[in-house]
Design an enzyme around this catalytic site. Structure first.
Site, PDB file in Angstrom:
ATOM      1  N   HIS A 260       0.835  -1.152   0.132  1.00 52.88           N
ATOM      2  CA  HIS A 260       0.027   0.017   0.082  1.00 52.88           C
ATOM      3  C   HIS A 260       1.048   1.381   0.105  1.00 52.88           C
ATOM      4  O   HIS A 260       1.853   1.308   0.520  1.00 52.88           O
ATOM      5  CB  HIS A 260      -0.714   0.040   1.199  1.00 52.88           C
TER       6      HIS A 260
ATOM      7  N   ASP B   8       2.185   1.970   3.379  1.00 57.35           N
ATOM      8  CA  ASP B   8       3.357   1.289   4.140  1.00 57.35           C
ATOM      9  C   ASP B   8       4.503   1.167   3.712  1.00 57.35           C
ATOM     10  O   ASP B   8       5.469   1.285   4.671  1.00 57.35           O
ATOM     11  CB  ASP B   8       3.002  -0.516   3.661  1.00 57.35           C
TER      12      ASP B   8
ATOM     13  N   GLU C 268     -10.718  -6.975  -4.417  1.00 60.22           N
ATOM     14  CA  GLU C 268     -10.374  -7.951  -3.846  1.00 60.22           C
ATOM     15  C   GLU C 268     -11.535  -7.993  -2.603  1.00 60.22           C
ATOM     16  O   GLU C 268     -12.053  -7.254  -2.048  1.00 60.22           O
ATOM     17  CB  GLU C 268      -9.141  -7.610  -2.698  1.00 60.22           C
TER      18      GLU C 268
ATOM     19  N   GLU D 202      -8.758 -13.723  -1.472  1.00 62.73           N
ATOM     20  CA  GLU D 202      -8.170 -14.185  -0.038  1.00 62.73           C
ATOM     21  C   GLU D 202      -8.829 -15.227   0.514  1.00 62.73           C
ATOM     22  O   GLU D 202      -9.881 -14.806   0.924  1.00 62.73           O
ATOM     23  CB  GLU D 202      -8.135 -12.622   0.649  1.00 62.73           C
TER      24      GLU D 202
ATOM     25  N   HIS E 167     -10.948 -14.032   3.687  1.00 59.86           N
ATOM     26  CA  HIS E 167     -12.123 -13.357   3.292  1.00 59.86           C
ATOM     27  C   HIS E 167     -13.020 -13.931   3.049  1.00 59.86           C
ATOM     28  O   HIS E 167     -14.244 -14.019   3.102  1.00 59.86           O
ATOM     29  CB  HIS E 167     -11.867 -12.228   2.220  1.00 59.86           C
TER      30      HIS E 167
ATOM     31  N   ASP F  84      -4.623 -13.882  -2.481  1.00 59.46           N
ATOM     32  CA  ASP F  84      -4.039 -13.535  -1.200  1.00 59.46           C
ATOM     33  C   ASP F  84      -4.051 -14.727  -0.210  1.00 59.46           C
ATOM     34  O   ASP F  84      -5.117 -15.126   0.416  1.00 59.46           O
ATOM     35  CB  ASP F  84      -4.733 -12.315  -0.721  1.00 59.46           C
TER      36      ASP F  84
ATOM     37  N   ASP G 242     -10.536 -11.428  11.024  1.00 61.46           N
ATOM     38  CA  ASP G 242      -9.483 -11.594   9.746  1.00 61.46           C
ATOM     39  C   ASP G 242      -8.461 -12.051  10.511  1.00 61.46           C
ATOM     40  O   ASP G 242      -7.546 -10.931  10.692  1.00 61.46           O
ATOM     41  CB  ASP G 242      -9.774 -10.356   8.800  1.00 61.46           C
TER      42      ASP G 242
ATOM     43  N   ASP H 124      -5.905 -13.660   9.640  1.00 58.64           N
ATOM     44  CA  ASP H 124      -4.425 -13.669   8.572  1.00 58.64           C
ATOM     45  C   ASP H 124      -3.559 -14.394   8.958  1.00 58.64           C
ATOM     46  O   ASP H 124      -2.169 -14.204   9.105  1.00 58.64           O
ATOM     47  CB  ASP H 124      -4.002 -12.106   8.490  1.00 58.64           C
TER      48      ASP H 124
ATOM     49  N   ASP I 214      -0.867 -12.666   2.242  1.00 54.45           N
ATOM     50  CA  ASP I 214      -1.423 -11.660   3.163  1.00 54.45           C
ATOM     51  C   ASP I 214      -1.692 -12.234   4.653  1.00 54.45           C
ATOM     52  O   ASP I 214      -2.734 -12.366   4.900  1.00 54.45           O
ATOM     53  CB  ASP I 214      -2.656 -11.094   2.322  1.00 54.45           C
TER      54      ASP I 214
HETATM   55  C1  XUL Z   1      -7.198  -6.689   4.545  1.00 54.46           C
HETATM   56  C2  XUL Z   1      -6.631  -6.810   3.276  1.00 54.46           C
HETATM   57  C3  XUL Z   1      -5.927  -5.912   2.634  1.00 54.46           C
HETATM   58  C4  XUL Z   1      -5.662  -6.155   1.172  1.00 54.46           C
HETATM   59  C5  XUL Z   1      -4.937  -4.900   0.570  1.00 54.46           C
HETATM   60  O1  XUL Z   1      -8.266  -7.585   5.042  1.00 54.46           O
HETATM   61  O2  XUL Z   1      -6.534  -8.111   2.787  1.00 54.46           O
HETATM   62  O3  XUL Z   1      -4.633  -5.963   2.977  1.00 54.46           O
HETATM   63  O4  XUL Z   1      -5.159  -7.218   0.638  1.00 54.46           O
HETATM   64  O5  XUL Z   1      -5.506  -3.849   0.899  1.00 54.46           O
HETATM   65 CO    CO Z   2      -5.828  -9.028   1.164  1.00 52.89          CO
END
Ligand code: XUL
Ligand code: CO
Length: 435
Positions: free
Chosen positions: A100, A103, A231, A267, A270, A295, A306, A308, A338
């Site tokens: 991003h 970041d 996404e 993702e 998600h 992702d 989430d 992750d 991710d």
């Molecule tokens: C948030 C997510 C983000 C996107 C990019 O849940 O997955 O990091 O991948 O904005």
């Molecule tokens: Co993501």
């Protein structure tokens, strides 16, 4: 100067190795189904998790040790992180990365200063890419962290916020083009609502589509050739996000005449939050010819956020790789981790353990998926299941020849249909032969 002095170059040592700093399954140059594992998997590391995630949670602050980072918003600090990231990418042997805008560079007191900082860091990233051969899988703009985006970016009720978001997208696209990025992602972090009682949903969706059309126009104008991705994610931080799942995204893209310009970046976590399997989301996207990138992470069945986590579930990875192999492999996309370490895994070396685990688990997923494909029994079974549509009345249904009247006549004479078994357990047994 090394930022990870205790970590050697990570290499493949094979399944019997007990070395925690070695791949047991990911052998980058090994051919699977005619292509090297490196080419199939196209791993990417996300700048936001590797370099910026301090490992906080809703009940406590960050724990991550980052001895190289002075925690300031200075451009110097941001530039130094690029060196650390380069060492990380080289030692872990990951070819791609994603970021991003916020970041890689700090958000400063005004937009001009933030743009300026971004350009400086992009220049350094460009040098890093030239020196290491690493490539940008995709860039994106962070339209969800700053308080101005509390009520959305492209869907904010405030036109000045929309304009600010557009300015950030423009700068992030410029940065991505400058770095020869293969893609650009739109994740609508706060493009949704907290309550419908204060929300004009139709207007917000129209605005979001406007922003995406502006990006399509700008892409053509600057000659950026990367792939645009959306996404999907159903909620968190909003109550409901408009890009809630693959089907909702596709519907939105079709409604606003954007299908030709976007693919989906799916993702795993998600999908879980949307109440779907990753297999489902990928299949929906692939069927629409719109599966672009992944992702790669995983959620937790017991925690409703989430989380992750790193994608260490081999079974899921087999499903992911079956869909990817089925569509002939990635073109612009890849497997972007991710994923973040648990808050308890705060040491820099844990970054390596985490990624090694994800890479090895995906290497296994790839090999198993390729073996299942070569075996062909499952594919045969699925084909056989629909064989009644290959000829006779079924073929007439598929070709459009049949009508309600002709089928009514047919059903009257054919009598009660004889159903064949779905053989789910047999399919599961075949998968387990390879696991
Ligand atoms: C948030 C997510 C983000 C996107 C990019 O849940 O997955 O990091 O991948 O904005
Ligand atoms: Co993501």
């Amino acid at each position: 100067m090394s930022y990870f002095p205790e970590v050697p170059q990570i290499k493949y040592e094979g399944p019997s190795s007990k070395n925690p700093f070695a791949f047991k399954h990911y052998n980058p140059d090994e051919l699977v189904d005619g292509k090297s594992m490196r080419e199939h998997l196209r791993f990417a590391a996300p700048y936001w998790h590797v370099m910026r995630n301090v490992l906080g949670d809703p009940f406590g602050g960050g724990t991550a040790l980052m001895p190289w980072d002075d925690a300031s918003d200075s451009v110097d600090n941001a530039l130094k992180r690029v060196d650390v990231f380069a060492e990380f990418l080289e030692k872990i042997d990951i070819d791609f990365y994603a970021f991003h805008d916020r970041d890689i560079a700090p958000e400063l007191n005004n937009l001009a200063a933030s743009n300026d900082a971004l350009e400086k860091v992009v220049a350094k990233l460009k040098e890093m890419q030239a020196a290491t051969g690493k490539q940008l899988l995709w860039g994106t703009a962070c339209l969800f962290t700053h308080p101005r985006y509390a009520q959305g970016g492209g869907t904010s009720p405030n036109a000045d916020v929309f304009a600010y978001a557009a300015a950030q997208v423009k700068a992030a696209m410029d940065a991505t083009k400058e770095l020869n990025g293969l893609g650009y992602t739109f994740w609508g972090g706060r493009e949704g609502y907290a309550t419908l009682w204060n929300t004009d949903m139709q207007r917000e969706l129209d605005h979001l589509a406007k922003l995406l059309h502006m990006a399509v126009d700008y892409k053509a104008k600057i000659g950026f050739e990367g792939q645009f991705y959306i996404e999907p994610k159903p909620q968190e931080p909003t109550t409901h996000q408009y890009d809630s799942d693959a089907a909702a995204c596709l519907n939105f893209l079709r409604e606003y005449d954007l299908m030709d310009h976007f693919k989906l970046n799916i993702e795993t976590n998600h999908a879980t939050l949307a109440g779907h399997t990753m297999f489902h989301e990928l299949t929906v996207a692939a069927n629409a010819n719109a599966l672009g990138s992944v992702d790669a992470n995983r959620g937790d069945e017991l925690i409703g956020w989430d989380t992750d986590q790193f994608p260490t579930n081999v079974y899921t990875n087999v499903e992911v790789m079956l869909v990817i192999l089925g569509m002939g492999g990635f073109t612009t996309g890849g497997l972007n981790f991710d994923a973040k370490r648990r808050r308890e895994s705060h040491e820099p070396v844990d970054l390596f353990h985490a990624h090694i685990g994800g890479m090895d688990a995906f290497a296994r997923g790839l090999k198993i998926a390729a073996a299942i494909k070569t075996d062909g029994r499952i594919e045969e079974l699925v084909k056989a299941r629909y064989a009644s549509f290959d000829s006779g009345i079924g073929a007439k249904i598929e070709s459009g020849e049949a009508t309600l009247e002709s089928l009514a006549e047919y059903a009257l004479s054919a009598g009660e249909p004889a159903l064949a078994s779905g053989r789910q357990e047999l399919v599961e047994n075949i998968i387990n032969e390879y696991l």
